[in-house]
Design a protein around this motif. Structure first.
Motif, PDB file in Angstrom:
ATOM      1  N   ILE A 258       6.286  21.675   1.145  1.00 36.04           N
ATOM      2  CA  ILE A 258       5.261  20.810   0.568  1.00 36.04           C
ATOM      3  C   ILE A 258       4.018  20.826   1.445  1.00 36.04           C
ATOM      4  N   GLU A 259       2.861  21.034   0.833  1.00 37.65           N
ATOM      5  CA  GLU A 259       1.571  20.897   1.515  1.00 37.65           C
ATOM      6  C   GLU A 259       0.691  20.003   0.661  1.00 37.65           C
ATOM      7  N   GLY A 260       0.412  18.796   1.161  1.00 38.47           N
ATOM      8  CA  GLY A 260      -0.366  17.850   0.371  1.00 38.47           C
ATOM      9  C   GLY A 260       0.375  17.493  -0.898  1.00 38.47           C
ATOM     10  N   ASN A 261      -0.265  17.718  -2.042  1.00 40.86           N
ATOM     11  CA  ASN A 261       0.403  17.424  -3.318  1.00 40.86           C
ATOM     12  C   ASN A 261       0.825  18.702  -4.038  1.00 40.86           C
ATOM     13  N   GLN A 262       1.054  19.773  -3.256  1.00 37.02           N
ATOM     14  CA  GLN A 262       1.409  21.062  -3.841  1.00 37.02           C
ATOM     15  C   GLN A 262       2.736  21.586  -3.278  1.00 37.02           C
ATOM     16  N   VAL A 263       3.412  22.390  -4.095  1.00 38.18           N
ATOM     17  CA  VAL A 263       4.604  23.120  -3.663  1.00 38.18           C
ATOM     18  C   VAL A 263       4.156  24.545  -3.361  1.00 38.18           C
ATOM     19  N   VAL A 264       4.361  25.008  -2.132  1.00 38.91           N
ATOM     20  CA  VAL A 264       3.857  26.322  -1.743  1.00 38.91           C
ATOM     21  C   VAL A 264       4.999  27.206  -1.257  1.00 38.91           C
ATOM     22  N   ILE A 265       4.764  28.510  -1.314  1.00 40.17           N
ATOM     23  CA  ILE A 265       5.729  29.486  -0.813  1.00 40.17           C
ATOM     24  C   ILE A 265       5.666  29.500   0.709  1.00 40.17           C
ATOM     25  N   ALA A 266       6.821  29.342   1.348  1.00 40.55           N
ATOM     26  CA  ALA A 266       6.881  29.323   2.810  1.00 40.55           C
ATOM     27  C   ALA A 266       7.299  30.673   3.385  1.00 40.55           C
ATOM     28  N   GLY A 267       7.614  31.631   2.523  1.00 32.65           N
ATOM     29  CA  GLY A 267       8.024  32.951   2.994  1.00 32.65           C
ATOM     30  C   GLY A 267       9.279  33.416   2.289  1.00 32.65           C
ATOM     31  N   SER A 268       9.720  34.597   2.650  1.00 29.38           N
ATOM     32  CA  SER A 268      10.937  35.162   2.077  1.00 29.38           C
ATOM     33  C   SER A 268      12.153  34.356   2.523  1.00 29.38           C
ATOM     34  N   LEU A 269      13.145  34.235   1.655  1.00 33.83           N
ATOM     35  CA  LEU A 269      14.392  33.584   2.047  1.00 33.83           C
ATOM     36  C   LEU A 269      15.028  34.306   3.222  1.00 33.83           C
TER      37      LEU A 269
END
Length: 340
Positions: A258-269
């Motif tokens: 989570i960044e602010g009010n967004q769901v973001v990709i944190a990288g490859s699993l």
């Protein structure tokens, strides 16, 4: 994996043959049992076990190759401390979701799915260290395996099979997620298609439903990790299997944050830290294009302003959903006992 398949070396070849052999043994053992969901001996950690769970762990311990350790659900680690490889085993993924069969007197209700992965025993392990995976659908007897030689359902190469989502740009959307999360009820606001997305609950097994998403039987799996409703994730041994299948099939398995009010990709699993019970928030799909499409819908919806009319004031949807979740939280689910 198909007979005669060779791995990258002696240990890998031994393991890629060992894993499907154990899955077949588990399937056969389950079929011989008249009451697999009956009470078995407690684990060495004192956890209650079904007959099948106990017998599955005991069988794997006896068959474990030299140089391999065993991490089994509810059990102490078994094997050499300096093991080169570690097998992670959950004999009954989906236990809670299918336990309703027991209360109804259905003695063969459990188990539903067995999950096994083999990883390298390295310091600070990530999901990239998981090299082989197997999922056994005990209801239908199907065995899914994945490793360096591809992903397979029996002798069918999943990497070469039709991925339904990639073939059609107009279809009934189907999104999968985990059960027992209040955030799931917010899908209607996050994915605003005219046709409400069909949501598959993982009442059978998270591992099996996640595998559906990688194959394209449904569009997406995600953990409903939302602003103000964070914390949802999936356990390492299940995701370890998905990491291997995604790698072998060319599918998409990504971490989210989570960044602010967004769901973001944190990288490859593959880059996320691996532990047996550690929780990692993920989004899975047959390819990156489909994942980005749904994530774009979710984030656009989270940013949408909601006006409260006569009351006055305005909030973004992310804030509204977080407040609803705070004031109307999930309660521990359960029903009154039918009998003591």
């Amino acid at each position: 994996m198909p007979a005669g398949t060779e791995g990258d070396g002696y240990m890998e070849n031994q393991q890629s043959g060992f894993l499907p052999a154990m899955l077949r043994n588990l399937r056969d053992m389950r079929m011989r049992m008249t009451d697999p969901a009956g009470p078995g001996e407690k684990s060495d950690k004192g956890k209650r076990q079904t007959v099948f769970e106990y017998e599955a762990v005991m069988m794997i311990r006896k068959e474990l190759p030299a140089g391999m350790g065993l991490d089994a659900e509810g059990y102490e680690y078994f094997g050499p401390e300096d093991a080169e490889f570690i097998l992670a085993l959950d004999p009954t993924d989906g236990t809670a979701g299918d336990a309703r069969s027991l209360g109804a007197g259905v003695k063969n209700g459990l188990p539903v799915t067995a999950v096994m992965v083999i990883r390298e025993n390295v310091p600070n392990s990530t999901f990239a260290s998981v090299k082989y995976a197997g999922v056994l659908d005990l209801r239908h007897g199907e065995i899914f395996t994945a490793g360096s030689d591809g992903a397979w359902r029996g002798d069918q190469n999943l990497g070469e099979s039709l991925k339904a989502v990639s073939q059609y740009n107009v279809h009934a959307p189907a999104v999968t997620t985990e059960i027992a999360r209040r955030a799931n009820s917010f899908f209607r606001f996050l994915i605003p298609y005219g046709l409400y997305p069909e949501v598959f609950a993982d009442s059978n097994s998270s591992a099996l439903v996640m595998l559906w998403a990688l194959q394209g039987y449904c569009d997406l799996w995600w953990n409903s990790n939302l602003p103000g409703i964070s914390g949802a994730g999936q356990r390492g041994h299940e995701l370890g299997a998905m990491a291997v299948f995604a790698r072998a099939m060319g599918a998409c398995a990504l971490q989210t944050r989570i960044e602010g009010n967004q769901v973001v990709i944190a990288g490859s699993l593959d880059d996320a830290p691996y532990t047996f019970d550690g929780q990692t928030s993920v989004i899975l799909g047959p390819d990156r294009k489909v994942v980005d499409h749904y994530l774009g819908l979710v984030n656009a919806s989270l940013s949408r302003k909601v006006s409260f009319g006569p009351i006055g004031g305005e909030l973004c949807l992310a804030e509204v959903l977080a407040e609803l979740n705070r004031q109307c939280p999930n309660e521990r689910w359960g029903l009154p006992l039918v009998k003591e």
